[in-house]
Design a protein around this motif. Structure first.
Motif, PDB file in Angstrom:
ATOM      1  N   SER A   1     -19.314  20.148   4.250  1.00 38.76           N
ATOM      2  CA  SER A   1     -19.600  20.365   5.671  1.00 38.76           C
ATOM      3  C   SER A   1     -21.095  20.309   5.985  1.00 38.76           C
ATOM      4  O   SER A   1     -21.481  19.984   7.107  1.00 38.76           O
ATOM      5  CB  SER A   1     -19.022  21.702   6.131  1.00 38.76           C
ATOM      6  OG  SER A   1     -19.531  22.747   5.336  1.00 38.76           O
TER       7      SER A   1
ATOM      8  N   ARG B   1     -15.064   9.874   9.068  1.00 38.31           N
ATOM      9  CA  ARG B   1     -14.688  10.803   7.989  1.00 38.31           C
ATOM     10  C   ARG B   1     -13.408  11.530   8.377  1.00 38.31           C
ATOM     11  O   ARG B   1     -13.136  11.757   9.554  1.00 38.31           O
ATOM     12  CB  ARG B   1     -15.820  11.786   7.638  1.00 38.31           C
ATOM     13  CG  ARG B   1     -15.865  13.080   8.478  1.00 38.31           C
ATOM     14  CD  ARG B   1     -16.675  12.895   9.703  1.00 38.31           C
ATOM     15  NE  ARG B   1     -16.870  14.154  10.417  1.00 38.31           N
ATOM     16  CZ  ARG B   1     -16.287  14.430  11.565  1.00 38.31           C
ATOM     17  NH1 ARG B   1     -15.436  13.576  12.112  1.00 38.31           N
ATOM     18  NH2 ARG B   1     -16.552  15.564  12.189  1.00 38.31           N
ATOM     19  N   ASP B   2     -12.647  11.887   7.352  1.00 41.54           N
ATOM     20  CA  ASP B   2     -11.406  12.632   7.532  1.00 41.54           C
ATOM     21  C   ASP B   2     -11.579  13.961   6.821  1.00 41.54           C
ATOM     22  O   ASP B   2     -11.574  14.019   5.586  1.00 41.54           O
ATOM     23  CB  ASP B   2     -10.230  11.834   6.957  1.00 41.54           C
ATOM     24  CG  ASP B   2      -8.896  12.488   7.252  1.00 41.54           C
ATOM     25  OD1 ASP B   2      -8.794  13.725   7.186  1.00 41.54           O
ATOM     26  OD2 ASP B   2      -7.939  11.740   7.531  1.00 41.54           O
ATOM     27  N   ASN B   3     -11.737  15.024   7.594  1.00 37.63           N
ATOM     28  CA  ASN B   3     -12.012  16.331   6.999  1.00 37.63           C
ATOM     29  C   ASN B   3     -10.848  16.830   6.147  1.00 37.63           C
ATOM     30  O   ASN B   3     -11.058  17.468   5.109  1.00 37.63           O
ATOM     31  CB  ASN B   3     -12.315  17.346   8.097  1.00 37.63           C
ATOM     32  CG  ASN B   3     -13.652  17.094   8.762  1.00 37.63           C
ATOM     33  OD1 ASN B   3     -14.520  16.440   8.181  1.00 37.63           O
ATOM     34  ND2 ASN B   3     -13.815  17.571   9.971  1.00 37.63           N
TER      35      ASN B   3
ATOM     36  N   THR C   1     -17.892  21.613  -1.068  1.00 33.08           N
ATOM     37  CA  THR C   1     -17.602  21.643   0.353  1.00 33.08           C
ATOM     38  C   THR C   1     -18.677  20.814   1.032  1.00 33.08           C
ATOM     39  O   THR C   1     -19.866  21.105   0.900  1.00 33.08           O
ATOM     40  CB  THR C   1     -17.619  23.084   0.891  1.00 33.08           C
ATOM     41  OG1 THR C   1     -16.633  23.851   0.206  1.00 33.08           O
ATOM     42  CG2 THR C   1     -17.325  23.087   2.376  1.00 33.08           C
TER      43      THR C   1
ATOM     44  N   ASN D   1     -10.892  14.693   2.941  1.00 33.10           N
ATOM     45  CA  ASN D   1     -12.197  14.611   2.271  1.00 33.10           C
ATOM     46  C   ASN D   1     -12.553  13.167   1.923  1.00 33.10           C
ATOM     47  O   ASN D   1     -12.971  12.863   0.792  1.00 33.10           O
ATOM     48  CB  ASN D   1     -12.228  15.469   1.009  1.00 33.10           C
ATOM     49  CG  ASN D   1     -13.119  16.678   1.173  1.00 33.10           C
ATOM     50  OD1 ASN D   1     -13.357  17.143   2.273  1.00 33.10           O
ATOM     51  ND2 ASN D   1     -13.622  17.189   0.064  1.00 33.10           N
TER      52      ASN D   1
ATOM     53  N   TRP E   1     -21.262  14.954   8.136  1.00 32.88           N
ATOM     54  CA  TRP E   1     -19.898  15.420   7.939  1.00 32.88           C
ATOM     55  C   TRP E   1     -19.475  16.385   9.043  1.00 32.88           C
ATOM     56  O   TRP E   1     -18.365  16.284   9.558  1.00 32.88           O
ATOM     57  CB  TRP E   1     -19.775  16.117   6.575  1.00 32.88           C
ATOM     58  CG  TRP E   1     -18.346  16.153   6.130  1.00 32.88           C
ATOM     59  CD1 TRP E   1     -17.357  16.994   6.568  1.00 32.88           C
ATOM     60  CD2 TRP E   1     -17.738  15.284   5.174  1.00 32.88           C
ATOM     61  NE1 TRP E   1     -16.172  16.688   5.948  1.00 32.88           N
ATOM     62  CE2 TRP E   1     -16.370  15.662   5.090  1.00 32.88           C
ATOM     63  CE3 TRP E   1     -18.211  14.227   4.395  1.00 32.88           C
ATOM     64  CZ2 TRP E   1     -15.493  14.998   4.242  1.00 32.88           C
ATOM     65  CZ3 TRP E   1     -17.322  13.596   3.554  1.00 32.88           C
ATOM     66  CH2 TRP E   1     -15.985  13.985   3.481  1.00 32.88           C
ATOM     67  N   SER E   2     -20.367  17.274   9.410  1.00 27.66           N
ATOM     68  CA  SER E   2     -20.059  18.222  10.493  1.00 27.66           C
ATOM     69  C   SER E   2     -20.576  17.653  11.795  1.00 27.66           C
ATOM     70  O   SER E   2     -21.763  17.399  11.949  1.00 27.66           O
ATOM     71  CB  SER E   2     -20.718  19.562  10.202  1.00 27.66           C
ATOM     72  OG  SER E   2     -20.471  20.477  11.232  1.00 27.66           O
TER      73      SER E   2
END
Length: 128
Positions: A30, A72-74, A28, A77, A53-54
């Motif tokens: 984040s 970024r595309d959460n 993960t 990923n 990322w966050s």
């Protein structure tokens, strides 16, 4: 185990655009920061751009500011690098990297030794 896989490199004439993508898996992310670096033949690996990322805060090398955009595309990923107005000096192998501590650090790092995970790289060649 973290895996980073880059794609999207190629050969383009000066002035053209390319979009690189880095698919991240195994964790993960984040709490991570993600970076793009490049290495030209005979030269050291150099920082290009980074993103937290966050929150999505970003940081760019002066040489690409205004021409490159990291995002970024959460959901997917992925971390992308949109490269516009490419120059011959942008030629090199482009690497995606992950910094596990980057999410909590007050700064986004430009130092390769703060990134623990690396992809295999994708070649970008810009002809004059």
């Amino acid at each position: 185990q973290v895996q980073l896989v880059e794609s999207g490199g190629g050969l383009v004439p000066a002035g053209d655009s390319l979009r690189l993508s880095c698919a991240a898996s195994g964790r993960t992310f984040s709490s991570y920061a993600m970076g793009w670096f490049r290495q030209a033949p005979g030269k050291e690996r150099e920082f290009v751009a980074a993103i937290r990322w966050s929150g999505g805060s970003t940081y760019y090398a002066d040489s690409v500011k205004g021409r490159f955009t990291i995002s970024r595309d959460n959901a997917k990923n992925t971390v992308d690098l949109q490269m516009n107005s490419l120059k011959p000096e942008d030629t090199g192998v482009y690497f995606c990297a992950a910094d596990p501590g980057g999410g909590s650090r007050w700064y986004l790092s430009r130092h390769p030794n703060e990134y623990d995970y690396w992809g295999q790289g994708t070649q970008v060649t810009v002809s004059s």
